[in-house]
Design a protein around this motif. Structure first.
Motif, mmCIF file in Angstrom:
data_model
loop_
_atom_site.group_PDB
_atom_site.id
_atom_site.type_symbol
_atom_site.label_atom_id
_atom_site.label_comp_id
_atom_site.label_asym_id
_atom_site.label_seq_id
_atom_site.Cartn_x
_atom_site.Cartn_y
_atom_site.Cartn_z
ATOM 1 N N GLN A 37 45.381 11.020 3.011
ATOM 2 C CA GLN A 37 44.162 11.732 3.442
ATOM 3 C C GLN A 37 43.058 10.721 4.189
ATOM 4 O OE1 GLN A 37 43.148 13.328 -0.363
ATOM 5 N NE2 GLN A 37 44.166 15.251 -0.166
ATOM 6 N N ARG A 81 48.580 10.096 -1.902
ATOM 7 C CA ARG A 81 47.813 11.207 -1.427
ATOM 8 C C ARG A 81 46.620 10.568 -0.647
ATOM 9 N NH1 ARG A 81 46.307 15.177 -6.209
ATOM 10 N NH2 ARG A 81 44.835 13.268 -6.466
ATOM 11 N N ASP A 82 45.978 9.589 -1.230
ATOM 12 C CA ASP A 82 44.860 8.780 -0.450
ATOM 13 C C ASP A 82 45.198 8.252 0.739
ATOM 14 O OD1 ASP A 82 43.227 9.426 -2.757
ATOM 15 O OD2 ASP A 82 43.263 7.271 -3.803
ATOM 16 N N ASP A 129 49.434 20.373 -2.231
ATOM 17 C CA ASP A 129 48.533 19.493 -1.805
ATOM 18 C C ASP A 129 47.673 19.485 -0.569
ATOM 19 O OD1 ASP A 129 48.135 19.443 -4.707
ATOM 20 O OD2 ASP A 129 48.663 17.260 -4.869
ATOM 21 N N TYR A 135 51.593 8.663 -6.962
ATOM 22 C CA TYR A 135 51.339 9.573 -6.097
ATOM 23 C C TYR A 135 49.520 9.682 -5.724
ATOM 24 C CZ TYR A 135 50.598 14.696 -4.596
ATOM 25 O OH TYR A 135 50.397 15.726 -3.679
ATOM 26 N N HIS A 136 48.810 9.436 -6.597
ATOM 27 C CA HIS A 136 47.541 9.434 -5.999
ATOM 28 C C HIS A 136 47.311 8.467 -5.129
ATOM 29 C CE1 HIS A 136 46.641 10.736 -10.630
ATOM 30 N NE2 HIS A 136 46.891 11.690 -9.778
ATOM 31 N N THR A 137 47.983 7.087 -4.799
ATOM 32 C CA THR A 137 47.767 6.300 -3.838
ATOM 33 C C THR A 137 48.444 6.963 -2.608
ATOM 34 O OG1 THR A 137 47.926 4.598 -5.522
ATOM 35 C CG2 THR A 137 48.556 3.916 -3.185
ATOM 36 N N GLU A 181 53.359 13.751 -10.371
ATOM 37 C CA GLU A 181 51.981 14.357 -10.280
ATOM 38 C C GLU A 181 50.740 13.378 -11.051
ATOM 39 O OE1 GLU A 181 51.068 18.126 -11.949
ATOM 40 O OE2 GLU A 181 49.631 18.591 -10.889
ATOM 41 N N ASN A 182 51.223 12.892 -12.060
ATOM 42 C CA ASN A 182 50.319 12.191 -12.930
ATOM 43 C C ASN A 182 50.365 10.504 -12.752
ATOM 44 O OD1 ASN A 182 49.025 14.330 -14.289
ATOM 45 N ND2 ASN A 182 50.979 14.669 -15.625
ATOM 46 N N SER A 183 51.207 10.157 -11.791
ATOM 47 C CA SER A 183 51.628 8.747 -11.490
ATOM 48 C C SER A 183 50.381 8.125 -10.373
ATOM 49 C CB SER A 183 52.756 8.587 -10.826
ATOM 50 O OG SER A 183 52.926 9.104 -9.479
ATOM 51 N N GLU A 184 50.103 6.924 -10.818
ATOM 52 C CA GLU A 184 49.157 6.161 -9.782
ATOM 53 C C GLU A 184 49.996 6.115 -8.375
ATOM 54 O OE1 GLU A 184 48.511 2.122 -10.814
ATOM 55 O OE2 GLU A 184 47.249 1.900 -9.033
ATOM 56 N N ALA A 211 42.250 19.668 0.453
ATOM 57 C CA ALA A 211 43.393 20.022 -0.252
ATOM 58 C C ALA A 211 43.583 21.568 -0.504
ATOM 59 C CB ALA A 211 43.221 19.762 -1.790
#
Ligand SMILES: C[S@@+](CC[C@H](N)C(=O)[O-])C[C@H]1O[C@@H](n2cnc3c(N)ncnc32)[C@H](O)[C@@H]1O
Length: 277
Positions: free
Chosen positions: A86, A82-83, A132, A78-80, A73-76, A3
């Protein structure tokens, strides 16, 4: 792919107070909607749809953008995403990058961030990805419906607004990510057509409507004239690697449903033949 250290700062005072930006009024005759809805510009260069902006409108829009970025940014969701980048996408990104360190992002067809929440959510995703992912460099934006206020806010957010309508036909002479959520099919087709060569297609990362879904739907609307302007989309399917994103929550359905990452790797010139202009 680490990142990056890039930060995303939203400064509500980025827009100067106490003055009004006046932008030349554009000629009405410049715009024309085609039968498929993609605007064809008769004359260049392009200027915003209105002639004026003012600091209070810009500040208000910046606040809306800040809320939207916080939300993504704080959402599941976005995290999903980003994963996913990556883990599953990173090898394809590296293949497109080759020896380059990063690639520019070109955003077409974002829509009005002043009027609608969906374009704000889509832009927020693009800005967070730039923050990111160290492989994303500068962002350039174009949509013919942008207002002067929106153009000012894009600049304040560190994006440059194009001064001409490319009709989606940017040649990817170097690695380029095209961020085109929910654009008209004709715009994706224009992009592919302009890059219909082995050494250009390999430079493209395309985030946009799923080409697989276009193909599935084509059989349902066999006589539709829209199919005539989708030849390159269908022809590209044979050498496209596509990865659907997961919307995860209904909250993000309208902004991102049916979106995929696309990478193009035709092995032979012959795969690019037999396409109507
Ligand atoms: C279906 S809307 C999608 C808007 C937004 N992304 C959304 O999901 O709500 C397609 C957008 O493409 C824009 N568009 C049309 N012609 C374009 C062009 N030549 N270059 C860039 N954008 C264009 C339209 O103005 C419109 O905002």
């Amino acid at each position: 792919m680490a990142a990056s250290e890039k930060t995303l700062t939203i400064d509500n005072n980025t827009t100067n107070e106490g003055w009004t930006v006046v932008i030349p009024r554009r000629g009405k005759q410049r715009r024309k909607a085609t039968k498929h809805g993609v605007l064809e510009e008769k004359h260049e260069p392009w200027t915003p749809t209105d002639s004026q902006t003012d600091p209070s409108k810009e500040a208000l829009l910046m606040q809306k953008m800040k809320r939207s970025i916080d939300r993504i940014e704080n959402s599941e969701f976005y995290h999903t995403l980003r994963d996913q980048v990556q883990t599953s996408i990173v090898d394809y990104i590296n293949m497109v990058l080759g020896s380059e360190i990063n690639m520019q992002m070109v955003i077409y067809g974002i829509g009005s961030i002043e009027i609608y929440e969906i374009p704000r959510l889509q832009l927020s995703l693009a800005l967070l990805m730039r923050r990111d992912f160290d492989w994303i460099g500068n962002i350039e934006v174009f949509d013919p419906i942008l207002s002067a206020t929106e153009c000012r806010v894009f600049e304040a957010l560190g994006c440059s607004v194009m001064s001409k309508n490319e009709h989606g036909r940017r040649e990817a002479l170097k690695p380029t990510m095209f961020f085109m959520p929910h654009c008209e099919a004709e715009l994706y087709n224009n992009l592919l057509q302009a890059n219909w060569k082995l050494d250009l297609l390999k430079n493209i990362v395309l985030f946009g409507n799923s080409f697989e879904t276009y193909e599935q739907n084509a059989s349902l609307c066999k006589n539709s004239p829209i199919l005539n302007s989708m030849g390159h989309i269908f022809a590209a399917r044979g050498f496209t690697n596509a990865f659907r994103i997961q919307v995860v929550s209904d909250d993000y359905y309208f902004a991102f449903h049916d979106s995929s990452w696309h990478f193009f790797s035709p092995g032979l010139e012959t795969e690019l033949q037999f396409i109507n202009p």
